[in-house]
Design an enzyme around this catalytic site. Structure first.
Site, mmCIF file in Angstrom:
data_model
loop_
_atom_site.group_PDB
_atom_site.id
_atom_site.type_symbol
_atom_site.label_atom_id
_atom_site.label_comp_id
_atom_site.label_asym_id
_atom_site.label_seq_id
_atom_site.Cartn_x
_atom_site.Cartn_y
_atom_site.Cartn_z
ATOM 1 N N ASP A 21 20.696 18.289 44.368
ATOM 2 C CA ASP A 21 21.280 19.202 45.283
ATOM 3 C C ASP A 21 21.468 18.640 46.552
ATOM 4 O O ASP A 21 21.425 18.990 48.033
ATOM 5 C CB ASP A 21 21.235 20.571 45.429
ATOM 6 C CG ASP A 21 21.147 21.555 43.768
ATOM 7 O OD1 ASP A 21 22.190 21.043 43.478
ATOM 8 O OD2 ASP A 21 20.739 22.584 44.155
ATOM 9 N N GLY A 48 24.849 20.520 38.925
ATOM 10 C CA GLY A 48 25.996 20.536 38.820
ATOM 11 C C GLY A 48 25.695 20.234 40.468
ATOM 12 O O GLY A 48 25.706 19.569 41.637
ATOM 13 N N HIS A 49 27.109 18.850 39.957
ATOM 14 C CA HIS A 49 27.699 17.819 41.533
ATOM 15 C C HIS A 49 28.953 18.322 41.976
ATOM 16 O O HIS A 49 29.908 18.081 41.421
ATOM 17 C CB HIS A 49 27.404 16.676 40.954
ATOM 18 C CG HIS A 49 26.276 16.223 40.462
ATOM 19 N ND1 HIS A 49 25.649 15.022 39.484
ATOM 20 C CD2 HIS A 49 25.012 17.524 40.253
ATOM 21 C CE1 HIS A 49 24.771 14.958 39.150
ATOM 22 N NE2 HIS A 49 23.903 15.955 39.583
ATOM 23 N N GLN A 232 19.466 15.386 38.768
ATOM 24 C CA GLN A 232 18.124 16.321 39.145
ATOM 25 C C GLN A 232 17.834 15.290 40.272
ATOM 26 O O GLN A 232 18.692 14.673 41.116
ATOM 27 C CB GLN A 232 16.958 16.193 38.257
ATOM 28 C CG GLN A 232 17.543 17.426 37.123
ATOM 29 C CD GLN A 232 18.587 17.630 36.316
ATOM 30 O OE1 GLN A 232 18.785 16.283 35.772
ATOM 31 N NE2 GLN A 232 19.282 18.324 36.418
ATOM 32 N N GLY A 407 29.549 15.966 55.965
ATOM 33 C CA GLY A 407 31.177 17.241 55.957
ATOM 34 C C GLY A 407 30.773 17.517 54.179
ATOM 35 O O GLY A 407 30.800 16.068 54.029
HETATM 36 P P1 GDP Z 1 24.204 16.961 44.025
HETATM 37 O O1 GDP Z 1 23.732 17.882 42.660
HETATM 38 O O2 GDP Z 1 23.298 16.153 44.485
HETATM 39 O O3 GDP Z 1 24.895 16.336 43.742
HETATM 40 O O4 GDP Z 1 24.660 18.172 45.128
HETATM 41 P P2 GDP Z 1 25.510 19.174 45.045
HETATM 42 O O5 GDP Z 1 26.978 18.627 45.120
HETATM 43 O O6 GDP Z 1 24.387 20.327 44.386
HETATM 44 O O7 GDP Z 1 24.984 20.125 46.750
HETATM 45 C C1 GDP Z 1 25.524 19.688 47.384
HETATM 46 C C2 GDP Z 1 26.521 20.736 48.170
HETATM 47 O O8 GDP Z 1 26.810 20.069 49.850
HETATM 48 C C3 GDP Z 1 27.825 20.091 47.676
HETATM 49 O O9 GDP Z 1 28.481 21.389 47.702
HETATM 50 C C4 GDP Z 1 28.389 19.540 48.832
HETATM 51 O O10 GDP Z 1 30.352 19.608 48.455
HETATM 52 C C5 GDP Z 1 28.061 19.588 50.310
HETATM 53 N N1 GDP Z 1 27.914 18.473 50.953
HETATM 54 C C6 GDP Z 1 27.920 17.166 50.624
HETATM 55 N N2 GDP Z 1 27.342 16.390 51.706
HETATM 56 C C7 GDP Z 1 27.575 17.275 52.336
HETATM 57 C C8 GDP Z 1 27.657 17.379 54.148
HETATM 58 O O11 GDP Z 1 27.586 15.257 54.670
HETATM 59 N N3 GDP Z 1 28.268 17.955 54.519
HETATM 60 C C9 GDP Z 1 28.169 19.009 54.268
HETATM 61 N N4 GDP Z 1 28.682 20.260 54.833
HETATM 62 N N5 GDP Z 1 28.069 19.349 52.478
HETATM 63 C C10 GDP Z 1 27.753 18.083 51.477
HETATM 64 P P1 IMO Z 2 21.453 18.082 40.771
HETATM 65 O O1 IMO Z 2 21.988 17.298 39.805
HETATM 66 C C1 IMO Z 2 19.034 21.498 41.925
HETATM 67 C C2 IMO Z 2 15.583 23.013 39.048
HETATM 68 C C3 IMO Z 2 15.647 24.267 38.195
HETATM 69 C C4 IMO Z 2 14.418 25.174 37.899
HETATM 70 C C5 IMO Z 2 14.264 23.482 36.968
HETATM 71 C C6 IMO Z 2 13.851 23.680 36.059
HETATM 72 O O2 IMO Z 2 22.945 19.596 40.563
HETATM 73 O O3 IMO Z 2 20.672 17.749 41.509
HETATM 74 P P2 IMO Z 2 15.275 23.472 33.952
HETATM 75 O O4 IMO Z 2 16.762 23.980 33.763
HETATM 76 O O5 IMO Z 2 16.016 22.080 34.219
HETATM 77 O O6 IMO Z 2 14.713 23.102 32.792
HETATM 78 O O7 IMO Z 2 14.732 23.895 35.588
HETATM 79 O O8 IMO Z 2 15.015 22.206 38.047
HETATM 80 N N1 IMO Z 2 16.791 22.458 38.358
HETATM 81 C C7 IMO Z 2 17.614 21.740 39.432
HETATM 82 N N2 IMO Z 2 18.079 22.233 40.847
HETATM 83 N N3 IMO Z 2 19.492 21.223 41.241
HETATM 84 C C8 IMO Z 2 19.582 20.547 40.128
HETATM 85 O O9 IMO Z 2 19.660 19.469 39.450
HETATM 86 C C9 IMO Z 2 18.777 20.813 39.168
HETATM 87 N N4 IMO Z 2 18.383 20.743 37.728
HETATM 88 C C10 IMO Z 2 17.478 21.515 37.426
HETATM 89 O O10 IMO Z 2 15.949 25.296 39.214
HETATM 90 O O11 IMO Z 2 13.226 25.027 39.000
HETATM 91 MG MG MG Z 3 23.169 20.038 42.435
#
Ligand code: GDP
Ligand code: IMO
Ligand code: MG
Length: 418
Positions: A21, A48-49, A232, A407
Site C-alpha cells: 500500500d 488493492g491498487h 504486495q 496527493g
Molecule cells: P498500492 O497497493 O501500493 O498501489 O497502494 P494503495 O492504492 O493500496 O494505497 C495507496 C493509497 O494512497 C491510495 O488510496 C492512493 O490513492 C493514495 N495515494 C497514493 N499516492 C498518494 C499521495 O502522494 N498522496 C496522497 N494523499 N495519497 C496518495
Molecule cells: P498491495 O499490492 C498490504 C498482507 C495481509 C497480511 C499478509 C498475508 O495492495 O500492496 P495474504 O492474504 O496475502 O495471505 O495476507 O499480507 N497483504 C497486504 N498488505 N498490501 C497488499 O497488497 C497486501 N497483500 C497482502 O494484510 O498481513
Molecule cells: Mg494496496
C-alpha cells in the site's frame, strides 16, 4: 516525465519497499503512458491498487493499474493466483470506464486459479491460528495461501484449464472441492465454483492460449518497452519478508522476473516505492509503529483503510534500515516517496534510523513544515523542511529520490532532477 520514463530503459519494475500500500498503483498509472506493455507477475486479489483520475477512483486487485491506459497489451504472469469472479468484475469495471481490455489481455496458462474453497480454507486456517495461538496472520482472506499451497503440492488447477472441455473441467473442479472438504472440513460448493469458471471460460478461453514467457520475449525482440507492476511488497515476501507474517508469493523484483519468465539481466531499472511514513495491515512486527494518537492522525489524513478488506491500517514511521534492506534485495535505482502531503500537519517527523542494544528503535526527529504540500508539482516549491526530509532519506539510504507523491490525483507527482 517522458524523458524520465525513457531513461528507465526497456524493462522497468515498480516494487514496494515496506508492507504494501505504498502507492505502487499510482506511479504505474503515470508511467504506463510511456510504456508499450504493462505486466503484473505475482500475487492475487490480496492486492488493492487505488488510482484517482479526473476525480474518479479506480481500484484494481488483479489487473495492473496501467490497464487504464487503453490499447496496450496487459500481461498477467505465471506466478499469479487468479480469482475468476474478481477478474470478471474488474474487466466489467474497465468496460464501464469505456475500455474493452479483453482483446489486449494475455493471461499466463500457468497462473493458478483461486477458488472460493481456497477462501474458505484461508478463513478456517486463520480461525484455527487465533484459537490455538491467540493470533492469526491477518490475511486478506482472499484464498492466497491455500491457492499457493495447492500450487506447491502440484494439485492446483491452472488457467490453461479454461481450454479444456466442459466435462473434464467440471469433473476436476468437483474432485478438488471434495478433497478440500474432507481435508479441511469446509463446506465447498462444486456447482457454484463450476458456474464461476464457466463464465470466465466463455469470455477468456482465448486469452490463456499463449505462453506468456514466450510472449514477453517476443515483445523484447520487437523493441517494445515493458512496465512491471509489483504487488504486495518486499517485507511481505515469502522468503525475505517478516515470516510468518508475510504473503505466500515472491514480491521482489526477482520474483516479478521469475513470474514473467524474464531473465534477470533484462531488467533495466527498478523503482522502489516507499510511503513518507509506514503502514501495515495484519499482524507481525512493526518496530516503528506509532503511539495511538499519531496513528489516528496518520490514518485519518492518509485514508489508511485497506482497499481490499476495509481494515484500518496500522500506522507508524518510516524505518531507514527497512528501506535499505529493500533496496539491497531489489537493487533500487531510485525512490518514489509517496504521500508526503499526509505529513503536512505534523510538528515533527519521526524516522527510525536504527536500534540500541536492547532492540529499542532510535529515531531521528525532523522538524515538520506545517503547511500544505498537496498538489505541489515541483521540488523547489516544497517547503524547506520538506525538502530537507527528502534529502534525509536520500542521504541515509544512498538512493536518489526521483518521484514524490503530493496527493491522490494522477497529476500530484513531483519529478525531481537527479
Ligand atoms: P498500492 O497497493 O501500493 O498501489 O497502494 P494503495 O492504492 O493500496 O494505497 C495507496 C493509497 O494512497 C491510495 O488510496 C492512493 O490513492 C493514495 N495515494 C497514493 N499516492 C498518494 C499521495 O502522494 N498522496 C496522497 N494523499 N495519497 C496518495
Ligand atoms: P498491495 O499490492 C498490504 C498482507 C495481509 C497480511 C499478509 C498475508 O495492495 O500492496 P495474504 O492474504 O496475502 O495471505 O495476507 O499480507 N497483504 C497486504 N498488505 N498490501 C497488499 O497488497 C497486501 N497483500 C497482502 O494484510 O498481513
Ligand atoms: Mg494496496
Amino acid at each position: 516525465m517522458q524523458q524520465f520514463a525513457q531513461n528507465l530503459g526497456p524493462v522497468s519494475a515498480v516494487i514496494g519497499a515496506q508492507w504494501g500500500d505504498e502507492g505502487k498503483g499510482k506511479v504505474i498509472d503515470i508511467l504506463a503512458e510511456y510504456f508499450d506493455v504493462i505486466a503484473r507477475a505475482s500475487g492475487g486479489a490480496n492486492a488493492g491498487h487505488t488510482i484517482v483520475v479526473n476525480g474518479k477512483k479506480h481500484v484494481f486487485h488483479l489487473l495492473p493499474a496501467g490497464s487504464l491506459r487503453a490499447g496496450k497489451p496487459v500481461v498477467l504472469g505465471a506466478a499469479m493466483v487468479i480469482h475468476l469472479p474478481t477478474l470478471l468484475e474488474e474487466i466489467k469495471m474497465l468496460g464501464d470506464a469505456g475500455i474493452n481490455i479483453v482483446p489486449q489481455l494475455h493471461i499466463a496458462p500457468a497462473a493458478h486459479i483461486v477458488f472460493d474453497y481456497h477462501n474458505e480454507i484461508d478463513a478456517a486456517l486463520e480461525k484455527q491460528r487465533v484459537e490455538e495461538r491467540g493470533q492469526g496472520i491477518g490475511t486478506t482472506k482472499r484464498g492466497i495461501g491455500p491457492a499457493y499451497m495447492d500450487k506447491a503440492a502440484r494439485s492446483g488447477l491452472r488457467m490453461e484449464s479454461l481450454q479444456w472441455s466442459d466435462d473434464v473441467l467440471q469433473k476436476e473442479i468437483a474432485l478438488r472441492v471434495k478433497e478440500a472438504s474432507s481435508l479441511y472440513g469446509i463446506s465447498g460448493d462444486a456447482k457454484a465454483e463450476w458456474s464461476n469458471v464457466k463464465q470466465a471460460k466463455d469470455l477468456l478461453k482465448d486469452r490463456v492460449a499463449r505462453n506468456t514467457a514466450a510472449l514477453m520475449h517476443s515483445f523484447l525482440k520487437g523493441k517494445q518497452t515493458i512496465l512491471i507492476e509489483g504487488a504486495q511488497a518486499t517485507l511481505l515476501d515469502l522468503d525475505h519478508g517478516t515470516y510468518p507474517y508475510v504473503t505466500s508469493s515472491n514480491t521482489t523484483a526477482a520474483g516479478a522476473l521469475q513470474g514473467l519468465g524474464l531473465p534477470p539481466r533484462t531488467l533495466t531499472s527498478c523503482i522502489g516505492v516507499a510511503k513518507s511514513y509506514c503502514t501495515r495491515v495484519g499482524s507481525g512486527t512493526f518496530l516503528t509503529e506509532a503511539d495511538e494518537a499519531s496513528q489516528q492522525r496518520l490514518r485519518d489524513r492518509g485514508g489508511e483503510f485497506g482497499a481490499t478488506t476495509g481494515r484500518p491500517r496500522r500506522c507508524g514511521w518510516m524505518h531507514i534500515p527497512d528501506l535499505k534492506y529493500a533496496a539491497m534485495i531489489n537493487g533500487f535505482d531510485c525512490w518514489n516517496i509517496t504521500k508526503l502531503d499526509v505529513l503536512d500537519t505534523e510538528e515533527e517527523i519521526f524516522v527510525g534510523v536504527g536500534e540500541n542494544a536492547d532492540g529499542k528503535v532510535l529515531y531521528e526527529r525532523l522538524p515538520g513544515w506545517k503547511s500544505s504540500t498537496e498538489g505541489v508539482r515541483s521540488s523547489e516549491k516544497l517547503p524547506l523542511n520538506a525538502q530537507n526530509f527528502i534529502q534525509f532519506i536520500e542521504k541515509n539510504t544512498g538512493i536518489p529520490v526521483r518521484l514524490i507523491g503530493t496527493g491522490q490525483a494522477r497529476e500530484d507527482m513531483i519529478l525531481r532532477s537527479s
